[in-house]
Design a protein around this motif. Structure first.
Motif, PDB file in Angstrom:
ATOM      1  N   SER A  83       7.013 -14.533 -32.216  1.00 53.59           N
ATOM      2  CA  SER A  83       7.243 -13.405 -31.309  1.00 53.59           C
ATOM      3  C   SER A  83       7.815 -13.940 -29.999  1.00 53.59           C
ATOM      4  O   SER A  83       7.789 -15.152 -29.733  1.00 53.59           O
ATOM      5  CB  SER A  83       5.933 -12.660 -31.044  1.00 53.59           C
ATOM      6  N   TRP A 134      11.109  -9.782 -35.216  1.00 55.48           N
ATOM      7  CA  TRP A 134      10.294  -9.064 -34.248  1.00 55.48           C
ATOM      8  C   TRP A 134      11.166  -8.185 -33.361  1.00 55.48           C
ATOM      9  O   TRP A 134      12.317  -8.520 -33.072  1.00 55.48           O
ATOM     10  CB  TRP A 134       9.559 -10.047 -33.345  1.00 55.48           C
ATOM     11  N   ALA A 142       7.665  -7.234 -29.171  1.00 56.34           N
ATOM     12  CA  ALA A 142       6.684  -7.781 -30.117  1.00 56.34           C
ATOM     13  C   ALA A 142       5.697  -6.736 -30.629  1.00 56.34           C
ATOM     14  O   ALA A 142       4.653  -7.092 -31.178  1.00 56.34           O
ATOM     15  CB  ALA A 142       5.927  -8.961 -29.502  1.00 56.34           C
ATOM     16  N   ILE A 193       7.762  -5.115 -36.273  1.00 56.58           N
ATOM     17  CA  ILE A 193       8.479  -6.072 -37.114  1.00 56.58           C
ATOM     18  C   ILE A 193       9.276  -5.275 -38.125  1.00 56.58           C
ATOM     19  O   ILE A 193       8.801  -4.262 -38.654  1.00 56.58           O
ATOM     20  CB  ILE A 193       7.505  -7.023 -37.848  1.00 56.58           C
TER      21      ILE A 193
END
Length: 547
Positions: free
Chosen positions: A72, A119, A123, A126
């Motif tokens: 991330s 990502w 973050a 996904i």
């Protein structure tokens, strides 16, 4: 610039399928067919020819080959996707004894192998692509499947997220690239993500002759491309998308050229530019995380496409070579070829742009180290600011890109004649390619390796010899197994590559500099290739796709 293939055992002689640098350090994570994720410390080379690599630790949880790993943006989380559809989120935990990675969540909605993931910039989400022909958007905190995008008719081999959060994109072996727009909807007072397919890029309407009817030509390779991956990527500022696995013809009778396409954010319906490669397909794209100041070398051809107040650098990996481009020049900054015996699988940049790494199915990784300011001076990018492509683009209809011929034929001829994989002298590694007073000094290299610098990277120019090792298609084995479908790529390519791996030195945890004669190994290999004489090298030039 220094670079070469590091002679250590990365994953117990098994193919290395993916790798990623930690965003806050020079720690490199790798994963592959041995089911494990391993961490490595990368240190400057100093007087040596290659950066120093040392083993740190490993994560063991997956029960099948790991195809993709990505950190991330904060570096606190790591996502790993594997065969069977397992997606694991790892979290970095600090304690008195140090830092350790622990499984935070297991995300299971994919029915089959996960081939790529990325990502979102914050973050929170996904996106993943799988052999089950679907993309899934995940809520990381909740560990839930927010949306399944199932419009593809074949494996989804690459996914990418617009850094500005507006678009997502996917690339499939069904020969289409899909671009989705987020149109969030409110439910019970909360806003939920809702990605809707905005563009499908698949074919080009190509006029063959004057007064003739238009013929539609596919822009991408089909499922016979001998690679599991088609890793596409957005630029760090979100101004354009680079899509690999391109295959373009000037007409139905001509031979297809391998390429990557640049798609401008201003017009996502069609490619704005074509970057041709040599005889192998482009399989991965990765952008340098740092944006650089202009050097004042912007050509008229480049201005029309990018028109950016800064330079963006990105790397393209074909099955057997690596190209480094920037947005200020019309030719590659550097070309690295002949680094591996088997297909390249992934590429990554370190957060400080000091290192560029690539992995291969031959079980090895290669590293390129850049000197201070070799790539340029960093540029401070205003948050959220995107310079739109000012180039006027052709009008299109029905989601079909219209790509005129222009000067494509001439450039195609040049790209086919360009010598990329020249043979060089014998040594354990590529070594350093250094330019002195604009004259070329070629370091001794292994017989099957070359670094060729062709652009404006200061202090880095290397000549290659006229003899070229022709890469044979039998290095890439495709076999139908019937486990997922008749067109499935053979999973044996993720098993130990016997012919290639047996020729390599195995020395876990140490780096061997110049101790092994890879040239001799290549000649003794059952897959060694004959030499052939090629015409004088010509430069590959990106092609503006104008009406």
């Amino acid at each position: 610039m220094k670079g070469g293939t590091v002679q250590i055992v990365w994953h117990e002689r098994k193919p290395v399928l993916t790798l990623d640098f930690h965003p806050l350090s020079a720690t490199l994570a790798t994963a592959g067919a041995d089911f494990d994720i391993k961490f490595w410390s990368i240190k400057p080379s100093g007087t040596e020819k290659l950066p120093l690599v040392s083993y740190l630790s490993n994560l063991t949880y997956h029960s099948s080959a790991v195809n993709v790993i990505r950190f991330s943006s904060s570096g606190e989380l790591l996502a790993s996707g594997a065969d069977g559809g397992d997606l694991i989120i790892w979290k970095l935990n600090s304690s008195d004894t140090g830092q350790t990675w622990k499984v935070m969540k297991m995300l299971r909605s994919h029915l089959k192998d996960i081939l790529d993931l990325q990502w979102s910039s914050d973050a929170k989400y996904i996106i993943s692509g799988s052999v089950d022909n679907c993309c899934i958007i995940w809520d990381v905190n909740k560990g839930t499947n927010l949306q399944t995008l199932d419009a593809h008719a074949h494996y989804v081999q690459g996914v990418a997220w617009d850094p500005l959060g507006k678009y997502a994109s996917s690339l499939s072996s069904d020969r289409t690239c899909r671009i989705y727009m987020n149109k969030p909807h409110k439910s019970k007072g909360t806003e939920k993500v809702n990605y809707v397919c905005q563009q499908v890029i698949s074919k080009a309407d190509q006029p063959l002759f004057k007064n003739s009817q238009d013929t539609k030509i596919h822009l991408f390779h089909d499922e016979t491309l001998p690679s599991f991956f088609r890793r596409l990527a957005w630029s760090p500022d979100g101004s354009f998308l680079v899509v690999p696995a391109g295959s373009y013809k000037t007409n139905t009778a001509s031979e297809a050229v391998n390429a990557a396409y640049i798609i401008s954010r201003k017009d996502l319906s069609r490619p704005a530019r074509l970057l041709p490669s040599t005889n192998k397909a482009v399989v991965a794209v990765r952008f340098c995380p740092i944006i650089f100041k202009l050097r004042g070398t912007n050509s008229l051809d480049s201005v029309g496409v990018f028109n950016l107040p800064y330079r963006i650098i990105f790397a393209l990996a074909t099955l057997n070579s690596l190209y480094i481009y920037d947005t200020e020049s019309i030719s590659p900054l550097a070309v690295l070829a002949g680094l591996h015996y088997a297909a390249i699988t992934d590429i990554t940049w370190s957060s400080d742009a000091r290192y560029l790494a690539l992995s291969s199915q031959d079980g090895f990784c290669s590293l390129v180290e850049f000197e201070n300011d070799e790539l340029g001076s960093p540029y401070s990018l205003s948050e959220g600011k995107v310079e739109e492509d000012s180039k006027s683009t052709v009008q299109t209809g029905n989601n079909t890109a219209t790509v005129p011929t222009g000067n494509f034929g001439a450039v195609l001829s040049e790209s086919k004649d360009m010598e990329l994989e020249a043979r060089a002298g014998a040594s354990g590694n590529i070594g350093a390619a250094i330019s002195e007073n604009q004259s070329t000094v070629t370091q001794e290299k292994p017989d099957n390796m070359v670094i060729e610098a062709t652009g404006n990277v200061e202090g880095v120019i290397a000549n290659s010899r006229k003899n070229e090792a022709e890469e044979k298609t039998d290095d890439m084995v495709i076999e139908t197994t019937g486990r997922i479908g008749a067109a499935e790529l053979d999973r044996k390519r993720k098993a130990e590559p016997e012919d290639n791996a047996a020729k390599q030195p195995w020395n876990l945890g140490t780096v061997s500099f110049g101790a092994q004669d890879k040239a001799g190994q290549q000649l003794s290999s059952s897959k060694s290739t004959p030499l052939s004489n090629k015409p004088a090298r010509k430069r590959i030039t990106p092609i503006a796709l104008d009406p």
